[in-house]
Design a protein around this motif. Structure first.
Motif: not given
Length: 292
Positions: A67-69, A76-80, A154-157, A164-169
């Motif tokens: 799934p990471i690949l 939804k986008v997550a901004y770190f 980092t693990f939680d992110t 599926g909390e977001f689709d791009q980080l």
């Protein structure tokens, strides 16, 4: 109204005290910068090696189903976002927050289309005051962090992405160029593969290397570690940038204090001269009046 000599002297004393503080903060920041640069440079060989290993295994492994690949439709986008816990660092925090605001304004219509993972008190307070959606925030990390200090975050992110909390980080942080130059960088972390590269990976020939236990198990362990290392590496760069920005800000503040003290002393001397001249004039006038 012209200030009195006492008022000018009071401002000189106050400015000299401020100068001592800013000069001390400049030296502390310079010391921290040296350690931050060392940490950042020491991490680079590890980051490069794990990237090489991941690319090699991914290119040799035909069934890319982790799934990471896998890129997916971005809903939804997550901004770190990496900021500091303290201010007095020049534009270090403001330029990161300004860049984030630009991205959100350009890409998203509602707050449901993005979320924020925040490091640093300055960012956390900024997002809270504007009611921006924050999925996770962390403050009070050490100036010279070990990977274990960010391990849970980092693990939680990565797990949030997998779940599926977001689709791009994407990371928004200050990239360390040099002690006098830092630039805001936006870096995509997840998914690890771009949409354009998927077909190329599918057609990549398998290597003749053997993997133990197998490619799938290795990727299952290595890919999350790689993603976590990207986050940690960017955080180290941000820490170096923060110390450099604070060092430069305090040096500029010290120089400005020097200039202010010089101007105040000149003002004090002129006022003192004017006072002496007035006193002499009054004495002369009094003596002439007695002679008459």
């Amino acid at each position: 109204m012209t200030p009195s000599l006492r008022e000018i002297q009071k401002r000189i004393n106050s400015t000299e005290k401020t100068k001592k503080i800013t000069n001390a903060m400049h030296m502390v920041a310079a010391s921290k910068l040296g350690k931050s640069e060392t940490n950042n440079e020491a991490f680079i060989p590890y980051a490069e090696k794990i990237e090489e290993m991941v690319h090699h295994i991914v290119e040799s492994y035909g069934d890319h189903q982790h799934p990471i690949l896998i890129p997916r439709k971005v809903k939804k986008v997550a901004y770190f976002v990496v900021t500091s816990d303290r201010g007095l660092a020049g534009p270090f925090n403001s330029q990161v927050l300004r860049k984030l605001e630009e991205l959100i304004h350009k890409r998203h219509r509602t707050s449901k289309e993005y979320t924020i993972i925040s490091i640093g008190r300055m960012g956390r307070d900024y997002f809270k005051s504007r009611n921006m959606p924050v999925l996770r925030s962390v403050t009070d990390l050490p100036d010279h962090p070990y990977f274990s200090d960010l391990e849970d975050l980092t693990f939680d992110t990565v797990q949030f992405f997998v779940d599926g909390e977001f689709d791009q980080l994407e990371m928004v942080y200050n990239h360390f160029v040099s002690a006098v130059s830092q630039e805001v960088r936006v870096k995509k972390i997840l998914p690890l593969v771009n949409e354009d590269d998927v077909d190329q990976l599918k057609t990549t020939k398998h290597s003749e290397f053997l993997f133990e236990p197998n490619e799938e198990q290795i990727l299952k362990t290595l890919l999350p570690q790689y993603a976590e290392s990207l986050i940690y590496g960017a955080f180290l760069e941000s820490k170096a940038s923060e110390n450099a920005a604070r060092m430069n800000a305090m040096r500029n503040a010290t120089d400005n204090a020097d200039n202010m003290i010089s101007d105040l002393r000149l003002q004090y001397n002129r006022a003192r001269q004017a006072q002496i001249t007035q006193e002499l004039s009054e004495i002369i006038s009094g003596a002439e009046a007695q002679d008459d």
